[in-house]
Design a protein around this motif. Sequence first.
Motif, PDB file in Angstrom:
ATOM      1  N   HIS A  99      -2.852  -6.013   3.602  1.00 47.23           N
ATOM      2  CA  HIS A  99      -3.793  -6.746   2.778  1.00 47.23           C
ATOM      3  C   HIS A  99      -3.777  -8.218   3.188  1.00 47.23           C
ATOM      4  N   VAL A 100      -4.942  -8.744   3.547  1.00 47.93           N
ATOM      5  CA  VAL A 100      -5.076 -10.109   4.040  1.00 47.93           C
ATOM      6  C   VAL A 100      -5.849 -10.924   3.009  1.00 47.93           C
ATOM      7  N   ARG A 101      -5.201 -11.933   2.440  1.00 47.07           N
ATOM      8  CA  ARG A 101      -5.831 -12.788   1.434  1.00 47.07           C
ATOM      9  C   ARG A 101      -6.389 -14.037   2.114  1.00 47.07           C
ATOM     10  N   ILE A 102      -7.693 -14.261   1.933  1.00 48.28           N
ATOM     11  CA  ILE A 102      -8.361 -15.467   2.439  1.00 48.28           C
ATOM     12  C   ILE A 102      -9.054 -16.119   1.254  1.00 48.28           C
ATOM     13  N   GLY A 103      -8.484 -17.195   0.729  1.00 41.97           N
ATOM     14  CA  GLY A 103      -9.031 -17.804  -0.477  1.00 41.97           C
ATOM     15  C   GLY A 103      -9.020 -16.803  -1.607  1.00 41.97           C
ATOM     16  N   ALA A 104     -10.193 -16.576  -2.226  1.00 40.65           N
ATOM     17  CA  ALA A 104     -10.302 -15.619  -3.330  1.00 40.65           C
ATOM     18  C   ALA A 104     -10.614 -14.208  -2.836  1.00 40.65           C
ATOM     19  N   THR A 105     -10.814 -14.050  -1.519  1.00 43.43           N
ATOM     20  CA  THR A 105     -11.197 -12.748  -0.985  1.00 43.43           C
ATOM     21  C   THR A 105      -9.975 -11.955  -0.541  1.00 43.43           C
ATOM     22  N   LEU A 106     -10.165 -10.666  -0.397  1.00 41.54           N
ATOM     23  CA  LEU A 106      -9.076  -9.792   0.046  1.00 41.54           C
ATOM     24  C   LEU A 106      -9.628  -8.767   1.023  1.00 41.54           C
ATOM     25  N   SER A 141     -12.087  -5.738   0.210  1.00 44.50           N
ATOM     26  CA  SER A 141     -11.684  -5.206  -1.094  1.00 44.50           C
ATOM     27  C   SER A 141     -12.129  -6.106  -2.232  1.00 44.50           C
ATOM     28  N   GLU A 142     -12.096  -7.424  -2.009  1.00 49.99           N
ATOM     29  CA  GLU A 142     -12.537  -8.402  -3.007  1.00 49.99           C
ATOM     30  C   GLU A 142     -13.362  -9.457  -2.299  1.00 49.99           C
ATOM     31  N   GLY A 143     -14.591  -9.681  -2.779  1.00 48.84           N
ATOM     32  CA  GLY A 143     -15.502 -10.589  -2.105  1.00 48.84           C
ATOM     33  C   GLY A 143     -15.397 -12.031  -2.569  1.00 48.84           C
ATOM     34  N   GLY A 144     -16.159 -12.900  -1.897  1.00 48.39           N
ATOM     35  CA  GLY A 144     -16.196 -14.315  -2.226  1.00 48.39           C
ATOM     36  C   GLY A 144     -16.572 -15.123  -0.999  1.00 48.39           C
ATOM     37  N   GLU A 145     -16.584 -16.431  -1.147  1.00 47.83           N
ATOM     38  CA  GLU A 145     -16.938 -17.320  -0.045  1.00 47.83           C
ATOM     39  C   GLU A 145     -15.700 -17.649   0.784  1.00 47.83           C
ATOM     40  N   ILE A 152      -4.819 -18.230   5.304  1.00 44.30           N
ATOM     41  CA  ILE A 152      -4.723 -16.772   5.347  1.00 44.30           C
ATOM     42  C   ILE A 152      -3.282 -16.377   5.027  1.00 44.30           C
ATOM     43  N   THR A 153      -3.108 -15.466   4.080  1.00 44.90           N
ATOM     44  CA  THR A 153      -1.776 -14.964   3.772  1.00 44.90           C
ATOM     45  C   THR A 153      -1.788 -13.442   3.805  1.00 44.90           C
ATOM     46  N   LEU A 154      -0.667 -12.877   4.173  1.00 42.48           N
ATOM     47  CA  LEU A 154      -0.508 -11.427   4.209  1.00 42.48           C
ATOM     48  C   LEU A 154       0.199 -11.011   2.938  1.00 42.48           C
ATOM     49  N   GLU A 155      -0.483 -10.194   2.118  1.00 40.78           N
ATOM     50  CA  GLU A 155       0.062  -9.855   0.810  1.00 40.78           C
ATOM     51  C   GLU A 155       1.002  -8.659   0.848  1.00 40.78           C
ATOM     52  N   LYS A 156       0.593  -7.581   1.473  1.00 45.40           N
ATOM     53  CA  LYS A 156       1.435  -6.395   1.556  1.00 45.40           C
ATOM     54  C   LYS A 156       0.837  -5.465   2.579  1.00 45.40           C
ATOM     55  N   HIS A 157       1.610  -4.493   2.980  1.00 37.83           N
ATOM     56  CA  HIS A 157       1.047  -3.479   3.853  1.00 37.83           C
ATOM     57  C   HIS A 157       1.630  -2.132   3.500  1.00 37.83           C
ATOM     58  N   SER A 158       0.915  -1.126   3.851  1.00 35.87           N
ATOM     59  CA  SER A 158       1.346   0.236   3.586  1.00 35.87           C
ATOM     60  C   SER A 158       1.436   0.991   4.897  1.00 35.87           C
ATOM     61  N   LEU A 159       2.505   1.767   5.061  1.00 33.96           N
ATOM     62  CA  LEU A 159       2.652   2.587   6.255  1.00 33.96           C
ATOM     63  C   LEU A 159       2.025   3.959   6.055  1.00 33.96           C
ATOM     64  N   MET A 160       1.523   4.219   4.823  1.00 30.61           N
ATOM     65  CA  MET A 160       0.932   5.522   4.534  1.00 30.61           C
ATOM     66  C   MET A 160      -0.548   5.351   4.224  1.00 30.61           C
TER      67      MET A 160
END
Length: 207
Positions: A99-106, A141-145, A152-160
């Motif tokens: 999951h890549v967070r960019i501002g309010a978007t995901l 997953s989540e929109g915005g400008e 840019i921050t990396l929130e989590k990742h899933s291997l499955m």
Amino acid sequence: MWTDGILGAHAGTRGVISAISISRRKGIPKSNVHSAELRERWGLVGDAHAGDWHRQVSLLAMESIDSMRAKGLKVRPGAFAENITTSFLHLPTLALGTHVRIGATLLEITQIGKECHTRCAIYYKAGDCVMPREGIFARVSEGGEVRAGDAITLEKHSLMRAAVFTVSDKGSRGEREDKSGDALVEQLEAMGAAVVERAVVPDERDQ
């Protein structure tokens, strides 16, 4: 518009947007814009690659572009048809489901690299195309400008990864709500899985 090598106020984050690029047609270099709207389950508004599929947004690292420049190619952000050019992130090493967070978007990473069956206009213009080797693709997953310079921050990742398919004639015709599919998605996400596909299909074998 792009910003080369800006860290400054973004120190401590995992990355930054160096450029945002859009094109109305596929297979051509994109034009840089200062800001754009990321629409949920769609992609960058106004871009030819946006749509209801798993490769809604493409990303490429500035470091990958710099490697092409070092070979003598005169290329800029957007030259390889990427939507978002990043700095300070090694994109090809990110896991699917990150999951890549960019501002309010995901964004959720859905594909690493791609196969090019034919050489496109980008290859002939740049002399090479780094996108198939080092580009990544994501779903919104989540929109915005978003703007050039956004952190840019990396929130989590899933291997499955998981796909949920419900077989139902009435459901496929929209006559019945897919509550069982909703329950499965909820349980899978609670387990840490990335649900990358969801569909309701009729129960005919050929479909």
